[in-house]
Design an enzyme around this catalytic site. Structure first.
Site, PDB file in Angstrom:
ATOM      1  CE  LYS A 126      -4.331   1.478   0.080  1.00  0.00           C
ATOM      2  NZ  LYS A 126      -5.448   0.675  -0.215  1.00  0.00           N
ATOM      3  CG  ASP A 166      -7.040   3.713  -1.139  1.00  0.00           C
ATOM      4  OD1 ASP A 166      -7.811   2.755  -1.046  1.00  0.00           O
ATOM      5  OD2 ASP A 166      -7.254   4.626  -0.153  1.00  0.00           O
TER       6      ASP A 166
END
Ligand code: NDP
Length: 444
Positions: A126, A166
């Site tokens: 991430k 995201d």
């Protein structure tokens, strides 16, 4: 002290001031107790839990860029390459002022198990930055994205690490980042997913997380004697996940009565007008007040309040810890039968426990929102094959994956005597595959 508790204490000690990361680790380790206890000495000798809770690599870098007034701005950026046990690192990039290392680590850790649940060969990672794209001009967003990629490109690649969107990173940001990657490396490869359709993106990727959430919710309801058709659904958020969750819920015959953003929420008893919502959020990039202004049946409220509305199904699709114990109590009192997480960790731990104890069907994000990353992996496959599948082909694969995930987590929970506990089922099923791959690959 049990091995699980020892490792949790170490995580807290070695990662101070990262409460979201501690929360994510706690939830996973608590679920894994039943698995670890069957083979505690073996796992302890292999230091398997220490390894799985410690990222393989953490990158921290500065991102300097010039704003429209000629002022130099500097932001803090992160990429956490958590686990490559079952495939190249894969996970989104979050652009939001709240981003810090602890948030990225919680998301990266969750991503390991989510990616494992998809059944596809993708590891966990991430990244993100405390840059806020809101209120910035297109030129400023491009300047930021180019500077961000100038550093990040050294560490990513189609077989190494494949970032995606995201919060705050949508099609525009992915486009600017991809352009800069290509210019710097001279390579046209599937290094990012969520790309535009004209340059390697996959059909149905935009819809995938929201649609996938509904495919899993539909299956969970069906297997527990309910039909999604005719249900009243409360959705939070008004971004990528929320919009396509609302769209698919309505296609399946449910009525979505709420959406929200960071300043307020809308109650629309006639059912959310998804076309209008898309126009306000995707085209005009405006606040929900504009939705309410154009829709006589809708009421706009400042602040938080989506979970006070009477609904059968709740779909939190905004951000972490947005549904707390008070909210859970209101949902139960109002007769809610199912909660499925579109966002990552939107429900606090005490709220999750309360919902489960009250008999509410609860699907955790790492299972329920895995449709996004699964379709990203399908985008990687298409890029490698130099092919594009039709919308229907991708959507059918997505549906299969989500239905499979539901049955895998249901079966894993049953196998360990925890029938109906999909949080435990998701953590256990996700963990076993990764643990097995780590053991097979030796001490690396
Ligand atoms: P978007 O940026 O498209 O939308 C996020 C939405 O949530 C916006 O409506 C935003 O409101 C709201 N929001 C964000 N932060 C807050 C906050 N602190 N308080 C209240 N509301 C907030 O993001 P996505 O829809 O892509 O992501 C939503 C969630 O889903 C995240 O948890 C993400 O990690 C998760 N997720 C996303 C996937 C994807 O494919 N996009 C895949 C799997 C999970 P505002 O516009 O006012 O900021």
């Amino acid at each position: 002290m049990s091995y699980v508790d020892e490792v949790y204490e170490r995580v807290v000690r070695e990662n101070p001031s990262q409460p979201e990361f501690h929360q994510a680790v706690r939830e996973v380790l608590d679920s894994l107790r039943v698995v670890i206890e069957r083979n505690e000495e073996k796992y302890r000798r292999e230091a398997l839990l220490e390894r799985i809770t410690m990222p393989e690599r953490q990158l921290l870098f500065r991102v300097p860029w010039v704003d429209d007034k000629g002022q130099v701005q500097v932001n803090n950026a992160f990429r956490v390459q958590f686990s490559s046990a079952i495939g190249p690192y894969k996970g989104g990039l979050r652009l939001h002022p709240s981003v810090n290392l602890g948030i990225i680590k919680f998301l990266g850790f969750e991503q390991i198990f989510k990616n494992s649940l998809t059944g596809l060969p993708i590891g966990g990672g991430k990244g993100g930055c405390d840059f806020d794209p809101k209120g910035k001009s297109d030129r400023e967003v491009m300047a930021f994205c180019q500077s961000f990629m100038t550093e990040l490109h050294k560490y990513i690649g189609a077989d190494v690490d494949v970032p995606a969107g995201d919060i705050g990173t949508g099609a525009r940001e992915i486009g600017y980042m991809y352009g800069q990657f290509k210019r710097l490396t001279g390579r046209y490869e599937g290094v990012l997913t969520g790309k535009g359709l004209s340059y390697g993106g996959s059909l149905a990727r935009t819809e995938a997380t929201g649609y996938g959430l509904l495919y899993l919710t539909e299956e969970m309801l069906k297997c527990n004697g309910h039909d999604i058709a005719g249900k009243v659904v409360a959705v939070s958020g008004a971004g990528n996940v929320a919009i396509y969750a609302a769209e698919k819920a309505q296609q399946l015959g449910a009525k979505v009565v709420t959406v929200s953003d960071s300043t307020g929420w809308v109650y629309d008893p006639d059912g959310i007008d998804v076309a209008l919502l898309k126009d306000v959020k995707e085209v005009r990039r405006a606040r929900l007040t504009e939705y309410a202004a154009a829709r006589p049946s809708a009421q706009y409220h400042e602040g938080k309040g989506v979970w006070s509305v009477k609904c059968d199904v709740a779909l939190p699709c905004a951000t972490q810890n947005e549904l707390n114990l008070e909210d859970a109590k209101m949902l139960v009192a109002n007769g809610c039968i199912a909660v499925a997480e579109g966002a990552n960790m939107p429900t606090t731990m005490d709220a999750t426990e309360y919902l489960q104890a009250s008999g509410v069907l609860f699907a955790p994000g790492k299972a329920a929102n895995a449709g996004g990353v699964a379709t990203s992996a399908l985008e990687m496959s298409q890029n490698s094959m130099r092919l594009s599948w039709t919308f229907e082909e991708v959507d059918a694969k997505l549906k299969d994956i989500m239905v499979n995930i539901y049955h895998n987590i249901d079966n894993a929970a049953k196998e360990y005597g925890l029938a109906g506990n999909f949080v435990a089922g998701a953590n256990i099923a996700g963990f076993l595959k990764v643990a097995n791959a780590m053991e097979a690959q030796g001490v690396v």
